[in-house]
Enzyme design. Structure first.
Site, mmCIF file in Angstrom:
data_model
loop_
_atom_site.group_PDB
_atom_site.id
_atom_site.type_symbol
_atom_site.label_atom_id
_atom_site.label_comp_id
_atom_site.label_asym_id
_atom_site.label_seq_id
_atom_site.Cartn_x
_atom_site.Cartn_y
_atom_site.Cartn_z
ATOM 1 N N TYR A 158 20.392 -36.639 -16.542
ATOM 2 C CA TYR A 158 19.846 -37.076 -15.250
ATOM 3 C C TYR A 158 20.171 -38.546 -15.006
ATOM 4 O O TYR A 158 20.226 -39.002 -13.871
ATOM 5 C CB TYR A 158 18.336 -36.825 -15.208
ATOM 6 C CG TYR A 158 17.763 -36.821 -13.816
ATOM 7 C CD1 TYR A 158 18.263 -35.960 -12.837
ATOM 8 C CD2 TYR A 158 16.721 -37.663 -13.471
ATOM 9 C CE1 TYR A 158 17.746 -35.946 -11.551
ATOM 10 C CE2 TYR A 158 16.187 -37.657 -12.188
ATOM 11 C CZ TYR A 158 16.704 -36.797 -11.241
ATOM 12 O OH TYR A 158 16.182 -36.794 -9.970
ATOM 13 N N LYS A 165 14.084 -42.339 -9.393
ATOM 14 C CA LYS A 165 12.943 -41.499 -9.029
ATOM 15 C C LYS A 165 11.630 -42.095 -9.535
ATOM 16 O O LYS A 165 10.573 -41.913 -8.907
ATOM 17 C CB LYS A 165 13.129 -40.085 -9.578
ATOM 18 C CG LYS A 165 14.240 -39.302 -8.902
ATOM 19 C CD LYS A 165 13.916 -38.964 -7.450
ATOM 20 C CE LYS A 165 14.912 -37.970 -6.879
ATOM 21 N NZ LYS A 165 14.621 -37.641 -5.465
#
Length: 257
Positions: A158, A165
């Site tokens: 990720y 995020k």
């Protein structure tokens, strides 16, 4: 639509529909079925042929172009909403972007330009939408953005989107604190891995899918309708006492070690 529907009379902006598999589309479909009136955006002329038929299916009142990196476009969207409706009840923010070379590389090696662009599109645009929505919500409203478990824990592959995020989730909490006395509620929703076009850019995404099915207590993937049901609850009056939350819609995956 009849008045007994729980979202009848509410009006909202949904940003991030790319096609029928988008999380934003799952949210829009459920919210519309429950009676809300929608404004829908599409990224650019290339995206418009994929989004406009969906907007028509949803009986969207407004269908507008929006690239948050293009100066003035976001202001024009909110100006159109003010002219059409005079106010706004909710905003669903479901956009994110990172250049592929930075997304696939180590956080250690991320370029300044890549990090800045990822933050600009994925996080700062939510702040902008909150600022523009605030005067259109004199009687309160709801702002919802989309996150992922990689904001809280290190998720292999990720990469830089994890810190981005994490910033988005923190932003939602600060917005909730600042806007709460005006009756504006702010949430982040964190779905499990979904087979969307955006997710396909993550390296080894199939491994994330398999891991989620294996480890989640429900032993299944969530889908865009699961997310849509959660978001519909958050924008409804039933969630009036909730704000500043990060709600996981992942079959319980995030509770597992």
């Amino acid at each position: 639509m009849t008045q007994h529907l729980p979202l009848a009379g509410k009006k909202g902006l949904i940003v991030g529909i790319a096609n029928q598999h988008s999380i934003a589309y799952g949210c829009a479909r459920t919210i519309r079925q429950l009676g809300a009136e929608l404004a829908i955006t599409y990224l650019n002329s290339k995206a418009e042929p994929h989004v406009r038929p969906l907007a028509e299916e949803l009986d969207a009142t407004l269908t507008l172009p929006l690239d948050v990196e293009q100066p003035g476009q976001l202001d024009r969207v909110f100006a159109a909403i003010r002219e059409q409706w005079g106010g706004l009840d909710f905003v669903i923010h479901s956009i994110a972007y990172c250049p592929m070379e930075d997304l696939h590389g180590r956080v250690t090696d991320c370029s300044l330009s890549g990090f800045s662009q990822a933050m600009r599109v994925s996080c700062y645009s939510f702040i902008e939408m909150a600022r523009l929505a605030e005067p259109l919500m004199p009687n309160g409203g709801t702002l919802v953005t989309m996150s992922y478990h990689g904001a809280e824990k290190v998720v292999e592959h990720y990469n830089i989107m994890g810190p981005v995020k994490a910033a988005l989730e923190s932003t939602a909490r600060y917005l909730a604190s600042e806007l709460g006395n005006q009756g504006i509620r702010v949430h982040a929703v964190s779905p499990g891995p979904l087979k969307t076009r955006a997710a396909s850019g993550i390296a080894h995404f199939d491994k994330l899918i398999d891991d989620a099915i294996e480890r989640a207590p429900q032993n299944r993937l969530v889908d865009i309708d699961d997310v849509g049901q959660t978001v519909a609850f958050l924008v409804s009056d039933a969630a009036r006492a909730l704000t500043g939350e990060t709600l996981y819609v992942d079959g319980g995956f995030h509770i597992m070690a």
